[in-house]
Write a protein that holds these residues in place. Structure first.
Motif, mmCIF file in Angstrom:
data_model
loop_
_atom_site.group_PDB
_atom_site.id
_atom_site.type_symbol
_atom_site.label_atom_id
_atom_site.label_comp_id
_atom_site.label_asym_id
_atom_site.label_seq_id
_atom_site.Cartn_x
_atom_site.Cartn_y
_atom_site.Cartn_z
ATOM 1 N N LEU A 74 0.810 -1.214 0.000
ATOM 2 C CA LEU A 74 0.000 0.000 0.000
ATOM 3 C C LEU A 74 0.843 1.264 0.000
ATOM 4 O O LEU A 74 0.495 2.245 -0.644
ATOM 5 N N ALA A 75 1.945 1.288 0.730
ATOM 6 C CA ALA A 75 2.769 2.494 0.798
ATOM 7 C C ALA A 75 3.498 2.741 -0.527
ATOM 8 O O ALA A 75 3.837 3.873 -0.839
ATOM 9 N N CYS A 76 3.736 1.694 -1.304
ATOM 10 C CA CYS A 76 4.458 1.844 -2.565
ATOM 11 C C CYS A 76 3.537 2.197 -3.726
ATOM 12 O O CYS A 76 4.005 2.483 -4.812
ATOM 13 N N MET A 77 2.235 2.178 -3.484
ATOM 14 C CA MET A 77 1.281 2.464 -4.536
ATOM 15 C C MET A 77 1.275 3.968 -4.827
ATOM 16 O O MET A 77 1.324 4.767 -3.903
ATOM 17 N N PRO A 78 1.230 4.366 -6.096
ATOM 18 C CA PRO A 78 1.182 5.797 -6.414
ATOM 19 C C PRO A 78 -0.051 6.460 -5.791
ATOM 20 O O PRO A 78 -1.101 5.831 -5.645
ATOM 21 N N GLY A 79 0.084 7.729 -5.445
ATOM 22 C CA GLY A 79 -0.983 8.440 -4.765
ATOM 23 C C GLY A 79 -2.271 8.516 -5.564
ATOM 24 O O GLY A 79 -3.359 8.336 -5.027
ATOM 25 N N ARG A 102 -5.866 7.030 -4.343
ATOM 26 C CA ARG A 102 -7.058 7.866 -4.234
ATOM 27 C C ARG A 102 -8.184 7.332 -5.105
ATOM 28 O O ARG A 102 -9.352 7.339 -4.708
ATOM 29 N N GLY A 103 -7.856 6.865 -6.298
ATOM 30 C CA GLY A 103 -8.872 6.296 -7.181
ATOM 31 C C GLY A 103 -9.521 5.066 -6.582
ATOM 32 O O GLY A 103 -10.739 4.892 -6.661
ATOM 33 N N MET A 104 -8.709 4.213 -5.956
ATOM 34 C CA MET A 104 -9.258 3.020 -5.313
ATOM 35 C C MET A 104 -10.129 3.398 -4.116
ATOM 36 O O MET A 104 -11.167 2.776 -3.877
ATOM 37 N N GLU A 105 -9.723 4.413 -3.364
ATOM 38 C CA GLU A 105 -10.535 4.866 -2.232
ATOM 39 C C GLU A 105 -11.877 5.418 -2.703
ATOM 40 O O GLU A 105 -12.914 5.137 -2.112
ATOM 41 N N SER A 126 -17.653 4.925 -3.256
ATOM 42 C CA SER A 126 -18.841 5.094 -4.086
ATOM 43 C C SER A 126 -19.610 3.785 -4.238
ATOM 44 O O SER A 126 -20.786 3.800 -4.586
ATOM 45 N N ARG A 127 -18.975 2.678 -3.975
ATOM 46 C CA ARG A 127 -19.667 1.395 -4.053
ATOM 47 C C ARG A 127 -20.735 1.291 -2.972
ATOM 48 O O ARG A 127 -21.813 0.758 -3.191
ATOM 49 N N HIS A 128 -20.444 1.821 -1.794
ATOM 50 C CA HIS A 128 -21.368 1.721 -0.673
ATOM 51 C C HIS A 128 -22.218 2.975 -0.498
ATOM 52 O O HIS A 128 -23.346 2.886 -0.030
ATOM 53 N N GLU A 129 -21.696 4.141 -0.837
ATOM 54 C CA GLU A 129 -22.393 5.403 -0.640
ATOM 55 C C GLU A 129 -22.259 6.269 -1.888
ATOM 56 O O GLU A 129 -21.465 7.195 -1.908
ATOM 57 N N PRO A 130 -23.023 5.983 -2.926
ATOM 58 C CA PRO A 130 -22.898 6.811 -4.125
ATOM 59 C C PRO A 130 -23.342 8.241 -3.843
ATOM 60 O O PRO A 130 -24.251 8.477 -3.062
ATOM 61 N N LYS A 131 -22.678 9.190 -4.463
ATOM 62 C CA LYS A 131 -23.021 10.597 -4.267
ATOM 63 C C LYS A 131 -24.207 10.978 -5.139
ATOM 64 O O LYS A 131 -24.348 10.511 -6.262
#
Length: 115
Positions: free
Chosen positions: A46-51, A55-58, A63-68
């Motif tokens: 996780l720490a080596c993953m690009p920012g 952020r895209g994965m977050e 959005s999977r559980h709480e779509p805007k």
């Protein structure tokens, strides 16, 4: 969903993509079908993953559980106030200095569309 590592007694270790709620439940080995226990063989990446990827994965997970809805989207947008792509703006009016009502200068790059 994270990727977990499991160790089958007959086939060896393998990885599986599973929900966090099922991380400690034994996983079925894809080769022989027997139950395999979870092991930790490598450090998480996780720490080596690009920012931007993190952020895209977050955002996808959230959005999977709480779509805007539309109002939540408008509140969270990161455009400056008065951005022409997000809301109404004042139209460009033809004047003596700008006889055609253009946004940019026609002598600059007439083939480009300004934003």
């Amino acid at each position: 969903m994270p990727i977990y590592e499991y160790d089958c007694t007959t086939c060896g270790d393998f990885t599986a993509l599973r929900p966090m709620a099922q991380r400690d439940v034994p996983c079925q080995c894809p080769a022989c079908g027997s139950a395999a226990r979870r092991v930790i063989l490598t450090a998480p990446g996780l720490a080596c993953m690009p920012g931007h990827t993190r952020r895209g994965m977050e955002i996808n997970e959230r959005s999977r559980h709480e779509p805007k809805n539309l109002e939540q989207y408008r509140e969270s947008r990161r455009h400056p106030s008065g951005c022409s792509c997000c809301g109404p703006t004042q139209p460009v009016v033809a004047s003596a200095a700008n006889p055609h009502g253009l946004k940019g200068k026609p002598q600059g790059r007439p083939w480009m569309i300004s934003h």
